[in-house]
Every structure is written in C-alpha cells, then in structure tokens.
Design a protein around this motif. Structure first.
Motif, PDB file in Angstrom:
ATOM      1  N   GLU A  68      31.789   8.365  80.442  1.00  0.00           N
ATOM      2  CA  GLU A  68      30.723   8.730  79.507  1.00  0.00           C
ATOM      3  C   GLU A  68      29.491   7.847  79.698  1.00  0.00           C
ATOM      4  O   GLU A  68      28.355   8.315  79.580  1.00  0.00           O
ATOM      5  N   ASP A  69      29.726   6.552  80.003  1.00  0.00           N
ATOM      6  CA  ASP A  69      28.595   5.647  80.242  1.00  0.00           C
ATOM      7  C   ASP A  69      27.807   6.073  81.477  1.00  0.00           C
ATOM      8  O   ASP A  69      26.568   6.042  81.480  1.00  0.00           O
ATOM      9  N   PHE A  70      28.519   6.462  82.531  1.00  0.00           N
ATOM     10  CA  PHE A  70      27.834   6.904  83.753  1.00  0.00           C
ATOM     11  C   PHE A  70      27.015   8.169  83.489  1.00  0.00           C
ATOM     12  O   PHE A  70      25.912   8.310  84.009  1.00  0.00           O
ATOM     13  N   ILE A  71      27.548   9.058  82.678  1.00  0.00           N
ATOM     14  CA  ILE A  71      26.799  10.280  82.345  1.00  0.00           C
ATOM     15  C   ILE A  71      25.530   9.922  81.580  1.00  0.00           C
ATOM     16  O   ILE A  71      24.440  10.441  81.858  1.00  0.00           O
ATOM     17  N   CYS A  72      25.660   9.005  80.601  1.00  0.00           N
ATOM     18  CA  CYS A  72      24.477   8.551  79.847  1.00  0.00           C
ATOM     19  C   CYS A  72      23.456   7.908  80.782  1.00  0.00           C
ATOM     20  O   CYS A  72      22.242   8.138  80.659  1.00  0.00           O
ATOM     21  N   LEU A  73      23.938   7.109  81.725  1.00  0.00           N
ATOM     22  CA  LEU A  73      23.054   6.407  82.658  1.00  0.00           C
ATOM     23  C   LEU A  73      22.285   7.399  83.532  1.00  0.00           C
ATOM     24  O   LEU A  73      21.054   7.320  83.653  1.00  0.00           O
ATOM     25  N   THR A  83      21.828  10.613  83.033  1.00  0.00           N
ATOM     26  CA  THR A  83      20.964  11.436  82.186  1.00  0.00           C
ATOM     27  C   THR A  83      19.676  10.682  81.859  1.00  0.00           C
ATOM     28  O   THR A  83      18.565  11.238  81.938  1.00  0.00           O
ATOM     29  N   GLY A  84      19.812   9.414  81.487  1.00  0.00           N
ATOM     30  CA  GLY A  84      18.645   8.607  81.135  1.00  0.00           C
ATOM     31  C   GLY A  84      17.686   8.430  82.293  1.00  0.00           C
ATOM     32  O   GLY A  84      16.460   8.476  82.112  1.00  0.00           O
ATOM     33  N   ARG A  85      18.224   8.231  83.495  1.00  0.00           N
ATOM     34  CA  ARG A  85      17.364   8.068  84.672  1.00  0.00           C
ATOM     35  C   ARG A  85      16.494   9.305  84.872  1.00  0.00           C
ATOM     36  O   ARG A  85      15.294   9.203  85.137  1.00  0.00           O
ATOM     37  N   GLU A  86      17.117  10.474  84.787  1.00  0.00           N
ATOM     38  CA  GLU A  86      16.357  11.720  84.994  1.00  0.00           C
ATOM     39  C   GLU A  86      15.332  11.930  83.886  1.00  0.00           C
ATOM     40  O   GLU A  86      14.192  12.326  84.137  1.00  0.00           O
ATOM     41  N   ARG A  87      15.735  11.681  82.648  1.00  0.00           N
ATOM     42  CA  ARG A  87      14.807  11.868  81.531  1.00  0.00           C
ATOM     43  C   ARG A  87      13.649  10.879  81.601  1.00  0.00           C
ATOM     44  O   ARG A  87      12.517  11.219  81.221  1.00  0.00           O
TER      45      ARG A  87
END
Length: 351
Positions: free
Chosen positions: A237-242, A244-248
């Motif tokens: 889940e942390d990797f997904i957040c990471l 996602t945040g990079r793209e956003r």
C-alpha cells in the motif's frame, strides 16, 4: 508459588519494590523487574487499573511480593522502565537515521499502556525530523546540503569521509512504517515527499553494507550527499501511495507552473515593455521554470533555487516588479505543492 529461574534485572530490581514484572527475552530467558505499584500507576491508567485489582490467595509471588507475567518482550519493557525510573526525559538525537527503529518498540508500549507524556515526547522528536511547515523543511534541507558540502570538501582535501550525511539525516521508510504501526500521521507528508526523491537503487542496506567485487565500498554517491531508504520496510500500500504521489506531483506542477506562466493579470506590464524589461522575458523565465520542474525529482528544491533558475534563463534584464512577481509566483507554487502533499499521496488525516 516461588519461582527460582528468574533473572533479576541489574538496575530495575528495587529492594523496596512491591510488585515484580516478569518478561521473556528473545533468547527465552525470564527477567524479573521489581518495581513500585505507585510509580507504574502514576504513569499509566492501564497499569493503575491492572494493579488495583484485589489480590486473592492464589496470586503468585516472588521474593515476597506478587508478580505479574507480562506479554511484552523483556527488552522493550526494560526500555520503558528505564524511561520511567532512570531517564524521564527521553534522549533522542535529532536527525538520527535510526530514530524510528529505536523508538518504535517504546512508542508501541506507550500507546498500549496509555503513557501520554512519553508518547508526546517521542512524537515531538519525530515531528522535528519530519516537519509540518515548508519553512522548517527548508531549514532541514539547508542542514543536509551543508553536511554534504563538508563531506565533499574532506574528500577533495584527501581526508577520509566515512561520516556520510545519509547516516545523520532522517530515513523515510522506517518513519512511514512507524507511523502506521503507532498512529503518527503528521510525519507522513514530509516522509513520502522525501521518499519520492530517492531512486529505488539507493537501498539503505545495499548502499551501506554491500561491497564491490574488489572489496572496496562504493561510497561516491554517499559522499555527494545521496540519500537512501530502507525499501524493504514499505508495504504494498505504501508503494502504491508513493507511485501515485509521484505522478500527481508531476501533473500538479505542470498545471501550477503553467497557470503562473499565463498569469497576465499579475504580470506588472503585460504586452508592453517597461524600460529595459520586455514582457517576453516574463514568459521566457517561466519556460525555464517549467522545463526545470519537468526534469526534476525534487521540485521543492528546484523552485527554491530561484537564482539558479534566473541564471539558467540567461539573466534577462527584468525590472524589479517582474523579478519580484516571479519570485512571489514561485513561492506560491512551492506552498501549494507542500500543502497538497497529503492529497497527492492519499495519506490519512492528520492528527
């Protein structure tokens, strides 16, 4: 019942204690801590309730006083009792890369037994390493850059530098891991942003302990201030957040810089020249800003270095109003990015 196979703790076995706490070590030894009910109850409502129960005739005793078998590891209980008895003000070195690993077991017990003053002390130290304001973030960044500069100078002067900046600066993955385990949400935005700047190839263990084939550590990146992460501590889940945040972040930067680029309303003299300052210079500088951000993995730092951006755009002869407007616009973009980190990385609400 008088058990005889308990090992007395050297410091935390007080002759006048009126209760014994028994806990197991990792090596399966049983350690006895003889403490005072009043001290335990004063610091923890959970201990107060637990120790206020009336004693029955079947209660086990050791060394003449009742004892309680604790479910917590002896090593963690020892640290907790040391704080309560020996070191009331927990000493935590600021910016230590190991801080989350060191305090996590203690914070878990502080939460479990509702020792609020200890929890508050630890969280304050963590939030100093992972700030909530952009100005505090910038202070830490200047400190990190200073450490890297010193290390590079040592190497240039043929002095060994094995005291790498990375060892004395906060490490994000362990901070994120602790945040989830101990409910410390306020450190997450800064920790995730910092992690988003680090290459997956810069792994803490591989970088700090692995050797090259010739047996000599490759420390060149560390000397130059490279930062690493304990990537194995992150959950899926942390990797997904990471990611996602990079793209956003990329999308947000494009929108915000483009908005400033086209902010003709805020341009001091749109579509006309003013002295030696031409209106096209405004667009030229924002073109450079946009390109620099697009190529950067650390947009907050890129935008902070306004002077470098102006130099990259050929130092156009901007009037004071235009230069001030550009700096103000860049500050606004930085603040909007910082304030949006929580949403970019899909983080839980702050406390």
């Amino acid at each position: 019942m008088e058990p005889v196979n308990f090992k007395h703790h050297g410091q935390l076995y007080f002759a006048d204690g009126n209760i014994v706490l028994i806990a197991r070590t990792a090596a399966d030894e049983r350690v006895a801590f003889r403490v005072h009910q009043s001290v335990m109850a004063r610091n923890s409502p959970i201990f107060a309730d637990m120790l206020s129960l009336p004693l029955s005739g079947a209660v086990e005793s050791y060394d003449g006083v009742p004892f309680v078998r604790m479910p917590d590891p002896a090593e963690d209980l020892e640290r907790l009792l040391q704080v309560l008895y020996i070191q009331p003000m927990l000493q935590i070195k600021r910016f230590d890369s190991d801080t989350p690993l060191i305090v996590k077991p203690l914070l878990i017990l502080a939460n479990k037994y509702e020792i609020q003053h200890l929890r508050a002390n630890i969280i304050q130290k963590l939030e100093e390493d992972w700030p909530r304001t952009l100005s505090e973030w910038d202070e830490i960044e200047h400190y990190a850059e200073g450490k890297a500069k010193t290390c590079v100078q040592d190497v240039q002067w043929d002095r060994t530098c094995d005291d790498f900046p990375d060892l004395h600066l906060p490490e994000a993955a362990s901070a994120i891991n602790l945040s989830h385990a101990c409910n410390v949400p306020n450190i997450l935005p800064a920790a995730f942003y910092h992690l988003s700047r680090i290459s997956i190839l810069h792994d803490w263990d591989r970088t700090h302990v692995a050797l090259e084939d010739n047996g000599i550590p490759d420390y060149s990146d560390l000397v130059n201030g490279a930062r690493t992460a304990r990537w194995n501590l992150l959950s899926k889940e942390d990797f997904i957040c990471l990611l996602t945040g990079r793209e956003r972040l990329k999308d947000a930067i494009n929108v915000k810089v483009w908005t400033e680029h086209n902010a003709h309303v805020t341009h001091p003299h749109p579509n006309e020249d003013y002295g030696g300052c031409k209106s096209k210079y405004w667009s030229k500088v924002w073109d450079v800003v946009e390109r620099a951000c697009r190529e950067s993995s650390d947009v907050l730092k890129t935008l902070r270095d306004v002077v470098d951006i102006l130099q990259s755009s050929g130092n156009p002869a901007l009037c004071y109003s235009c230069e001030h407007g550009i700096k103000k616009g860049i500050d606004e973009v930085r603040n909007e990015i910082w304030n949006g980190l929580h949403d970019y990385f899909d983080l839980p609400l702050r406390a």
